[in-house]
Design an enzyme around this catalytic site. Structure first.
Site, PDB file in Angstrom:
ATOM      1  N   ASP A 108       0.809  -1.222   0.000  1.00  0.00           N
ATOM      2  CA  ASP A 108       0.000   0.000   0.000  1.00  0.00           C
ATOM      3  C   ASP A 108       0.840   1.269   0.000  1.00  0.00           C
ATOM      4  OD1 ASP A 108      -2.606  -1.122  -0.094  1.00  0.00           O
ATOM      5  OD2 ASP A 108      -2.391  -1.715   1.998  1.00  0.00           O
ATOM      6  N   ASP A 168      -6.894  -4.553  -4.445  1.00  0.00           N
ATOM      7  CA  ASP A 168      -6.572  -3.172  -4.071  1.00  0.00           C
ATOM      8  C   ASP A 168      -5.289  -2.676  -4.728  1.00  0.00           C
ATOM      9  OD1 ASP A 168      -7.805  -4.899  -2.137  1.00  0.00           O
ATOM     10  OD2 ASP A 168      -7.784  -3.303  -0.649  1.00  0.00           O
ATOM     11  N   GLY A 226      -7.900 -18.306  -5.980  1.00  0.00           N
ATOM     12  CA  GLY A 226      -8.444 -17.069  -5.445  1.00  0.00           C
ATOM     13  C   GLY A 226      -9.098 -17.300  -4.095  1.00  0.00           C
ATOM     14  N   THR A 228     -10.569 -14.872  -0.262  1.00  0.00           N
ATOM     15  CA  THR A 228     -10.922 -13.560   0.277  1.00  0.00           C
ATOM     16  C   THR A 228     -10.210 -13.343   1.598  1.00  0.00           C
ATOM     17  OG1 THR A 228     -12.761 -12.029   0.628  1.00  0.00           O
ATOM     18  CG2 THR A 228     -12.932 -14.184   1.692  1.00  0.00           C
ATOM     19  N   ARG A 240     -16.268  -3.713  -2.075  1.00  0.00           N
ATOM     20  CA  ARG A 240     -15.161  -2.775  -2.252  1.00  0.00           C
ATOM     21  C   ARG A 240     -14.134  -3.326  -3.238  1.00  0.00           C
ATOM     22  NH1 ARG A 240     -14.178  -1.764   2.807  1.00  0.00           N
ATOM     23  NH2 ARG A 240     -12.050  -2.450   3.201  1.00  0.00           N
ATOM     24  N   TRP A 244     -12.717  -1.404  -6.461  1.00  0.00           N
ATOM     25  CA  TRP A 244     -11.294  -1.170  -6.745  1.00  0.00           C
ATOM     26  C   TRP A 244     -10.996  -1.466  -8.215  1.00  0.00           C
ATOM     27  CZ3 TRP A 244      -9.589   1.981  -3.553  1.00  0.00           C
ATOM     28  CH2 TRP A 244      -9.533   1.812  -2.172  1.00  0.00           C
TER      29      TRP A 244
END
Length: 386
Positions: A108, A168, A226, A228, A240, A244
């Site tokens: 981030d 994200d 994949g 979460t 969200r 993104w």
């Protein structure tokens, strides 16, 4: 409602978004930021509020750039020097964080430095901001994994348990593209492009829905599966996360000569199709008006910015008008404009539902993207930070 009925309703609502309405929303936001700044000083608000109030913290979270980004927006809108002074104090704090590599073992870096030093450089052309951007880009580049061609999301570099990316990450890549523009060194751009392509091939499912996170085999780099981290289940659509993608794809296409991916329209359609009666999403699309849960206003704020970005490149039909309809719903029914003691800009956000964190509270990214959307609509020529 069908997706076409929802779009028609959003288009009707967009007619209510006048320049006067937008300025009223912006003025209340700036007033709130000004009040918060007096309390926060040179420190930072927590990622999410508790009972409408942010805790005051050091520069130690992935969300701190959103606060500094709001200070830059407030300065650009008002010209008031006090916003500039605190924003530059923040820049020094972010420099110290880089120097000590303090809580930076994550991807981030773009959220932190594009909205602080990056924004500061665009507004002031300050050399310190430029140097900080490039140093931050080096930190993000160092997380690039050759095996798998992606930037590792979390944890110590190379940790086999953390050999993954998350959706994200799309919003962190502009820092790398801009680092190449500033330095002339193409290594930043090359890594960003490879990661972007990997995201498009993995974390976005064939039906245009999104995983939150995607794992790779640390030995071979082959895509694995994949999952979460903040969604309702591995196979659900975390609201969200979908937003993104709506923002991140056109954001990165700004740096590329190639056309927007063919499935972008379907990605937006998934989001709109799952909107409930009041057009503000539940935190995960497993939930609906018949099976309700908590709303996440921040997901809609992000999607609005994505549609405004898409409208520039004509990547989705009537994108700007749909975004205006969405922002009207937030401004009329989800803002804190009549709540003097609430420090957020938007009500009813969610941080991490499974962890019981920031549920039905304001959060910094929701606040920031709402403010950015207002600025984009009021000043189409405004130079975006992200």
């Amino acid at each position: 409602m069908t997706i076409e009925e929802k779009k028609a309703r959003l288009l009707r609502l967009s007619e209510k978004v006048t320049e006067e309405w937008l300025k009223e929303q912006m003025d209340y936001c700036i007033q709130k930021i000004e009040q918060n700044m007096d309390r926060f000083g040179t420190k930072f608000p927590s990622a999410c509020a508790t009972n409408g109030r942010y805790r005051i913290k050091e520069n130690d979270d992935w969300t701190n750039g959103f606060w500094t980004g709001m200070l830059w927006l407030a300065y650009e809108w008002t010209g008031k020097e006090k916003f500039l002074i605190i924003a530059m104090e923040n820049i020094q704090s972010f420099k110290e964080r880089l120097d000590t590599h303090f809580v930076l073992d994550h991807h981030d870096i773009g959220f932190l430095y594009s909205l602080s030093a990056g924004a500061g450089y665009k507004v002031t052309m300050n050399d310190l901001c430029r140097e900080e951007m490039l140093a931050a880009a080096d930190v993000l580049l160092a997380r690039y994994q050759e095996r798998g061609s992606f930037i590792q999301a979390w944890g110590k570099y190379g940790d086999p348990k953390e050999y993954r990316l998350i959706i994200d990450s799309l919003i962190n890549l502009p820092l790398l593209f801009e680092a190449t523009d500033l330095s002339g060194n193409t290594c930043y751009r090359e890594a960003a492009l490879k990661h972007y392509q990997t995201v498009l091939q993995t974390v976005i499912r064939e039906d245009a829905t999104t995983y939150h996170t995607y794992y790779f085999d640390p030995e071979t780099g082959n895509p694995s599966y994949g999952a979460t981290h903040q969604g309702h289940s591995d196979n659900s659509i975390w609201a969200r996360g979908q937003s993104w993608a709506i923002l991140g794809i056109p954001l990165n296409q700004n740096f590329l000569p190639t056309p927007i991916p063919e499935n972008y329209g379907a990605i937006v359609d998934v989001f709109i199709e799952h909107l409930p009666e009041d057009l503000v999403p539940y935190w995960d699309f497993d939930f609906n008006d018949q099976n309700p849960s908590d709303k996440d206003s921040s997901a809609l704020a992000i999607a609005i910015c994505g549609l405004l970005e898409a409208s520039i490149n004509q990547a989705y039909p009537q994108a700007k008008l749909l975004a205006q309809g969405m922002i009207y719903q937030l401004g009329e029914y989800y803002s804190t404009k009549d709540m003097e003691n609430n420090e957020g800009l938007l009500l009813h956000g969610v941080y991490a539902h499974a962890e019981g964190k920031g549920i039905d509270e304001p959060n910094l990214w929701g606040d920031y993207f709402y403010l950015q959307a207002l600025m984009c609509l009021l000043n189409p020529n405004w130079t975006r930070y992200l």
